[in-house]
Motif scaffolding. Sequence first.
Motif, short mmCIF file in Angstrom:
data_model
loop_
_atom_site.label_atom_id
_atom_site.label_comp_id
_atom_site.label_asym_id
_atom_site.label_seq_id
_atom_site.Cartn_x
_atom_site.Cartn_y
_atom_site.Cartn_z
N LEU A 307 0.84 -1.20 0.00
CA LEU A 307 0.00 0.00 0.00
C LEU A 307 0.87 1.25 0.00
O LEU A 307 0.61 2.21 -0.74
N ASN A 308 1.90 1.27 0.83
CA ASN A 308 2.79 2.43 0.88
C ASN A 308 3.46 2.67 -0.48
O ASN A 308 3.59 3.81 -0.93
N ALA A 309 3.86 1.58 -1.14
CA ALA A 309 4.48 1.69 -2.46
C ALA A 309 3.47 2.19 -3.49
O ALA A 309 3.80 3.00 -4.37
N TRP A 310 2.24 1.72 -3.40
CA TRP A 310 1.17 2.19 -4.30
C TRP A 310 0.96 3.69 -4.10
O TRP A 310 0.82 4.44 -5.08
N MET A 311 0.94 4.12 -2.84
CA MET A 311 0.75 5.54 -2.55
C MET A 311 1.89 6.38 -3.14
O MET A 311 1.66 7.44 -3.72
N HIS A 312 3.10 5.87 -3.00
CA HIS A 312 4.25 6.60 -3.54
C HIS A 312 4.19 6.65 -5.07
O HIS A 312 4.44 7.70 -5.69
N ILE A 319 8.45 12.78 -5.35
CA ILE A 319 9.33 12.94 -4.19
C ILE A 319 9.81 11.57 -3.71
O ILE A 319 9.27 10.54 -4.11
N SER A 320 10.82 11.54 -2.84
CA SER A 320 11.36 10.29 -2.31
C SER A 320 10.46 9.73 -1.21
O SER A 320 9.56 10.43 -0.71
N TYR A 321 10.74 8.48 -0.81
CA TYR A 321 9.99 7.91 0.31
C TYR A 321 10.19 8.72 1.59
O TYR A 321 9.25 8.95 2.35
N ALA A 322 11.43 9.14 1.84
CA ALA A 322 11.69 9.93 3.05
C ALA A 322 10.90 11.23 3.02
O ALA A 322 10.32 11.65 4.05
N GLU A 323 10.86 11.88 1.87
CA GLU A 323 10.08 13.13 1.75
C GLU A 323 8.59 12.85 1.88
O GLU A 323 7.84 13.67 2.43
N MET A 324 8.15 11.70 1.39
CA MET A 324 6.75 11.32 1.54
C MET A 324 6.39 11.14 3.01
O MET A 324 5.32 11.58 3.47
N ALA A 376 -2.92 8.83 6.25
CA ALA A 376 -4.01 7.87 6.46
C ALA A 376 -3.60 6.47 6.04
O ALA A 376 -4.00 5.47 6.65
N ALA A 377 -2.77 6.36 4.98
CA ALA A 377 -2.30 5.04 4.55
C ALA A 377 -1.42 4.41 5.61
O ALA A 377 -1.60 3.24 5.98
N GLN A 378 -0.45 5.17 6.13
CA GLN A 378 0.44 4.61 7.15
C GLN A 378 -0.31 4.33 8.44
O GLN A 378 -0.05 3.33 9.12
N GLU A 379 -1.25 5.20 8.80
CA GLU A 379 -2.06 4.93 9.99
C GLU A 379 -2.90 3.67 9.79
O GLU A 379 -3.03 2.85 10.71
N GLY A 380 -3.46 3.50 8.60
CA GLY A 380 -4.28 2.31 8.34
C GLY A 380 -3.48 1.02 8.47
O GLY A 380 -3.97 0.02 9.00
N MET A 409 8.98 -0.47 6.27
CA MET A 409 8.12 0.55 6.88
C MET A 409 8.69 1.09 8.19
O MET A 409 8.37 2.21 8.59
N PHE A 410 9.53 0.32 8.85
CA PHE A 410 10.11 0.79 10.11
C PHE A 410 11.17 1.89 9.88
O PHE A 410 11.68 2.46 10.85
N LEU A 411 11.46 2.21 8.63
CA LEU A 411 12.30 3.36 8.33
C LEU A 411 11.52 4.67 8.46
O LEU A 411 12.12 5.74 8.54
N SER A 412 10.20 4.58 8.47
CA SER A 412 9.35 5.77 8.54
C SER A 412 9.10 6.19 9.99
O SER A 412 8.48 5.45 10.76
N PRO A 413 9.54 7.40 10.40
CA PRO A 413 9.23 7.89 11.76
C PRO A 413 7.73 7.97 12.00
O PRO A 413 7.26 7.69 13.11
N LEU A 414 6.97 8.33 10.97
CA LEU A 414 5.52 8.41 11.11
C LEU A 414 4.93 7.05 11.46
O LEU A 414 4.10 6.93 12.37
#
Length: 490
Positions: A307-312, A319-324, A376-380, A409-414
């Motif tokens: 899902l995160n990849a689809w969103m990106h 933008i990059s994943y970090a910027e996302m 919302a994607a990462q929260e979901g 996904m654990f690279l994302s602080p969010l």
Amino acid sequence: MGFDVGSSSVKASLVNADNGKCVATAFYPEKEAPITAVKAGWAEQDPQMWWDNAKLALKKIMADAGAKADEVKAIGISYQMHGLVCVDKNLQALRPSIIWCDSRAVPYGERAFRDLGEAQCLGHLLNSPGNFTAAKLAWVKENEPQIFEKIYKIMLPGDYIAMRLSGTPNTTVSGLSEGMFWDFKNNRVADFLMDYYGFDASLISDIVPTFSVQSEVSAEAAAELGLKAGTPITYRGGDQPNNALSLNVFNPGEIASTAGTSGVVYGVLGEVNYDKKSRVNMFAHVNHTAEQTRLGVLGICNGTGILNAWMHRNVTADISYAEMNDLGATVPIGSDGVAILPFGNGAERILENRELGCSIHGLNFNTHNKAHLVRAAQEGIVFSFCYGMEIMEQMGMDIQKIHAGRANMFLSPLFRDTLAGVSGATIELYDTDGSVGAAKGAGIGAGIYKDHDEAFATLEKLQVIEPDEAHRDAYRSAYEHWKELLNRNI
């Protein structure tokens, strides 16, 4: 030395027993290994391919480390779970392995669940027979009787590699439990399921402890691999139990999590129990014994990194994943009312095998933007993890700590902050992988380490994320809103 036999590659690592550091690692093939699908829903691999790739990975790490054969003191094996390998009396594979993602055996498991009854299956196996190894063998028996008649032993992928190393077929309680061959109530092979399917008891190999001298490298394998004959094979575990071991997760209440294409929360339970709706998988953990109950409770969310990849790819491709991740963090907890159910990658076990699809709720064209969708994607995804952990808590697990590798996904602080905030658990991130864990497991089994605490004393902790108590109510409110939406859609 540790092998990690996956469906995409075989990885091997050498670990220095004194300081716990990985001195060499390699994997083959460098591109993803082929999976044969003769029909829709089928997935097979040739066990010989695993062996060939293990040899290539071994050759490279020995060369890279400048290691000599007699310096390898013990071998451990991690492997893709739930596969079926059938061998004849000459220990030759009779057919390709039916691997974990092959779904042809689903009707055979469902029929057994109906005929034997929920109380019998859940009370003894802790799961429905489902699409696990026993049901796959039932498919072979009915559809390939000429092959079934020739079977001398059945084994899991890790059992096969151990057999090729030693010439001796054997297995573990943990392995038997993942195939639905273990009766937890009577602490023996599940005779009632074997009888139901018409399997002879002789098909099961000798059972050896997970941590022990299970067998030794044969002279034939030593000559083929460049190892020393007699080198002990002292550990094996399925990939998810082994991932937990790699993260030093052994005790009740501890969680090991991964968040790649799909996500896993794997918790340790200290008593025999099961989910009455069979929404999680349950197996013997690597340190389970008749005297000490340690069960691995496995919850899966298929729609995680995908899902995160689809969103990106479709929303923030510029933008990059970090910027996302930074963009999503500009939006308040709860995404100003936008919520995403992340179930767009097939049927979900935690939802009783329902296939809901992914859906977006509460979107307002005048007030919401791409940042709201990202958050919302990462929260979901996090909320789906917490939904699985609630099932574990209902079974008696007190979750205080989540161990994970700092990857995906654990690279994302969010993502990390939301998971800690909703669950109330401390997250610890480590630098490790499955083949390194298998090597340390081998050290435990060989007595090089006195216990897992000594084996993992040098495990490098990269980061600790504590729950944000100041925003706990906001996190919980967002989660409860998400659950209300989920309940309306189930």
